[in-house]
Motif scaffolding. Structure first.
Motif, PDB file in Angstrom:
ATOM      1  N   SER A 170      31.926  21.986  47.999  1.00 36.33           N
ATOM      2  CA  SER A 170      30.826  22.711  47.370  1.00 36.33           C
ATOM      3  C   SER A 170      31.140  24.199  47.306  1.00 36.33           C
ATOM      4  CB  SER A 170      29.531  22.480  48.172  1.00 36.33           C
ATOM      5  OG  SER A 170      29.698  22.949  49.500  1.00 36.33           O
ATOM      6  N   THR A 171      32.332  24.591  47.702  1.00 33.77           N
ATOM      7  CA  THR A 171      32.713  25.988  47.766  1.00 33.77           C
ATOM      8  C   THR A 171      33.374  26.433  46.469  1.00 33.77           C
ATOM      9  OG1 THR A 171      33.062  25.841  50.148  1.00 33.77           O
ATOM     10  CG2 THR A 171      34.085  27.688  49.010  1.00 33.77           C
ATOM     11  N   VAL A 172      32.894  27.529  45.911  1.00 33.53           N
ATOM     12  CA  VAL A 172      33.523  28.139  44.745  1.00 33.53           C
ATOM     13  C   VAL A 172      34.426  29.253  45.254  1.00 33.53           C
ATOM     14  CG1 VAL A 172      33.158  29.380  42.585  1.00 33.53           C
ATOM     15  CG2 VAL A 172      31.550  27.581  43.282  1.00 33.53           C
ATOM     16  N   LYS A 173      35.718  29.116  45.075  1.00 35.83           N
ATOM     17  CA  LYS A 173      36.676  30.127  45.533  1.00 35.83           C
ATOM     18  C   LYS A 173      36.897  31.228  44.508  1.00 35.83           C
ATOM     19  CE  LYS A 173      39.520  26.806  48.168  1.00 35.83           C
ATOM     20  NZ  LYS A 173      40.927  26.375  48.392  1.00 35.83           N
ATOM     21  N   ARG A 174      36.614  30.926  43.254  1.00 37.53           N
ATOM     22  CA  ARG A 174      36.918  31.821  42.139  1.00 37.53           C
ATOM     23  C   ARG A 174      36.071  33.092  42.204  1.00 37.53           C
ATOM     24  NH1 ARG A 174      35.216  28.558  38.799  1.00 37.53           N
ATOM     25  NH2 ARG A 174      37.096  27.345  38.374  1.00 37.53           N
ATOM     26  N   GLY A 175      36.678  34.247  41.881  1.00 32.45           N
ATOM     27  CA  GLY A 175      35.951  35.503  41.890  1.00 32.45           C
ATOM     28  C   GLY A 175      36.355  36.403  40.743  1.00 32.45           C
ATOM     29  N   LEU A 176      35.808  37.616  40.750  1.00 34.69           N
ATOM     30  CA  LEU A 176      36.031  38.591  39.689  1.00 34.69           C
ATOM     31  C   LEU A 176      36.473  39.926  40.269  1.00 34.69           C
ATOM     32  CD1 LEU A 176      32.742  37.996  37.621  1.00 34.69           C
ATOM     33  CD2 LEU A 176      35.000  36.973  37.200  1.00 34.69           C
ATOM     34  N   SER A 177      37.427  40.548  39.610  1.00 35.81           N
ATOM     35  CA  SER A 177      37.752  41.948  39.880  1.00 35.81           C
ATOM     36  C   SER A 177      37.278  42.743  38.675  1.00 35.81           C
ATOM     37  CB  SER A 177      39.256  42.121  40.106  1.00 35.81           C
ATOM     38  OG  SER A 177      40.010  41.668  38.992  1.00 35.81           O
ATOM     39  N   PHE A 178      36.622  43.871  38.925  1.00 37.18           N
ATOM     40  CA  PHE A 178      35.992  44.599  37.819  1.00 37.18           C
ATOM     41  C   PHE A 178      35.997  46.099  38.082  1.00 37.18           C
ATOM     42  CE2 PHE A 178      32.609  44.122  40.923  1.00 37.18           C
ATOM     43  CZ  PHE A 178      31.863  45.288  40.822  1.00 37.18           C
ATOM     44  N   ASN A 179      35.890  46.866  37.022  1.00 39.08           N
ATOM     45  CA  ASN A 179      35.544  48.277  37.107  1.00 39.08           C
ATOM     46  C   ASN A 179      34.136  48.514  36.582  1.00 39.08           C
ATOM     47  OD1 ASN A 179      37.873  49.428  38.278  1.00 39.08           O
ATOM     48  ND2 ASN A 179      38.944  49.433  36.321  1.00 39.08           N
ATOM     49  N   ASP A 180      33.744  47.750  35.570  1.00 35.09           N
ATOM     50  CA  ASP A 180      32.424  47.863  34.948  1.00 35.09           C
ATOM     51  C   ASP A 180      31.629  46.606  35.265  1.00 35.09           C
ATOM     52  OD1 ASP A 180      30.212  48.038  33.310  1.00 35.09           O
ATOM     53  OD2 ASP A 180      31.336  48.310  31.440  1.00 35.09           O
ATOM     54  N   ALA A 181      30.641  46.740  36.140  1.00 44.04           N
ATOM     55  CA  ALA A 181      29.845  45.574  36.537  1.00 44.04           C
ATOM     56  C   ALA A 181      29.138  44.939  35.351  1.00 44.04           C
ATOM     57  CB  ALA A 181      28.817  45.976  37.600  1.00 44.04           C
ATOM     58  N   GLY A 182      28.871  45.716  34.305  1.00 41.29           N
ATOM     59  CA  GLY A 182      28.204  45.171  33.140  1.00 41.29           C
ATOM     60  C   GLY A 182      28.994  44.073  32.456  1.00 41.29           C
ATOM     61  N   LEU A 183      30.311  44.077  32.635  1.00 41.16           N
ATOM     62  CA  LEU A 183      31.144  43.056  32.000  1.00 41.16           C
ATOM     63  C   LEU A 183      31.151  41.735  32.760  1.00 41.16           C
ATOM     64  CD1 LEU A 183      34.189  45.209  30.828  1.00 41.16           C
ATOM     65  CD2 LEU A 183      32.261  44.380  29.457  1.00 41.16           C
TER      66      LEU A 183
END
Length: 293
Positions: free
Chosen positions: A61-74
């Motif tokens: 049930s664990t989601v390992k996937r994530g995001l790297s960002f500079n603009d949180a709006g994206l």
């Protein structure tokens, strides 16, 4: 934000891996995510339609996937069924993340412009649900935090150790450059930490190469878990090649990472226009593959 072409340009020859691949890195943005590498342009192939499933691997049930960002709006068109965490190479951010997506603050370096606000920002993030604290970015690369293993261990005791037991404390994020970079740097850092009594709960690493060199990624990431006997966060990974080749790469790598017990989190580089999203924040073809592979 720089254009996609600028983001994907080649700036600095980093190192030659034991597999003989050449790695290139540059500082892409204000807080210095790492970046790309040099490979011959692969032959273009037909586009691969993204799969439709967004569920975690069978039995998990664990989601390992994530995001790297500079603009949180994206990040607005992602959701917590697709990604579980996000970070921005800093210890705070402006705007908002999707509901249920946890922010991981980072101390990019011990320089005052980063460290002066670290304690307050880390405490605030933990109070809001942050489970992991990230430490210095690519200390083994002169264009990034450029920190010796000895200095990094001392800085850990000052800035990270006080949070032991309050969050998962994640090591500096190394490149996949050949020793003394990469694992060579990490080996020395952990040896210094053993002397000082650091509590390093998890390992962070970055890896870049050709989209056609999947075996290298799989072997390298697997070895990190075996070598350090800690959970691994692949906080940056990227692959050179056409969009179609990157899609094929992700369709192989995402199930691999999801089913590799030693990996707790990963983030493809990056949530920026021309990569995982379009300029309006909608998911690009590559972004759709990332969340559904």
């Amino acid at each position: 934000m720089k254009s996609a072409a600028s983001l994907l340009s080649i700036a600095l020859l980093l190192a030659t891996s034991v597999q003989g691949a050449q790695h290139m890195h540059k500082k892409h943005a204000r807080r210095g995510p790492s970046a790309t590498f040099s490979q011959p342009s692969p032959t273009t192939t037909a586009a691969v339609p993204p799969p439709t499933s967004t569920s975690p691997p069978s039995g998990s049930s664990t989601v390992k996937r994530g995001l790297s960002f500079n603009d949180a709006g994206l990040t607005k068109n992602f959701n917590s069924k697709q990604v579980s965490f996000a970070y921005n190479w800093d210890s705070s951010y402006s705007g908002s993340l999707p509901d249920g997506v946890v922010y991981f603050p980072m101390l990019w370096s011990a320089a005052p412009e980063h460290s002066n606000q670290w304690v307050a920002n880390a405490n605030a993030a933990i109070a809001k649900g942050s489970t992991h604290l990230l430490f210095i970015n690519e200390p083994d690369l002169s264009s990034q935090s450029n920190t010796s293993p000895q200095d990094a261990a001392q800085q850990w005791m000052q800035f990270m150790q006080p949070f032991a037991g309050k969050a998962t404390l994640v090591s500096p994020a190394i490149t996949n450059g050949a020793p003394p970079m990469g694992t060579g740097w990490m080996d020395t850092f952990l040896a210094e930490c053993d002397k000082l009594g650091c509590q390093v709960d998890a390992i962070a690493a970055h890896i870049y190469d050709s989209a056609t060199n999947v075996g290298y990624y799989q072997n390298y990431i697997t070895d990190l878990g075996t070598r350090y006997n800690r959970s691994v966060l692949v906080t940056e990974f990227g692959a050179s090649g056409t969009v179609e080749q990157q899609q094929q790469f992700l369709q192989t790598m995402i199930p691999f990472l999801d089913n590799l017990d030693s990996v707790s989190h990963y983030a493809y580089f990056m949530t920026a226009a021309g990569i995982l999203v379009n300029s309006d924040g909608s998911l690009s073809a590559l972004g759709q593959t990332y969340v559904s592979a």
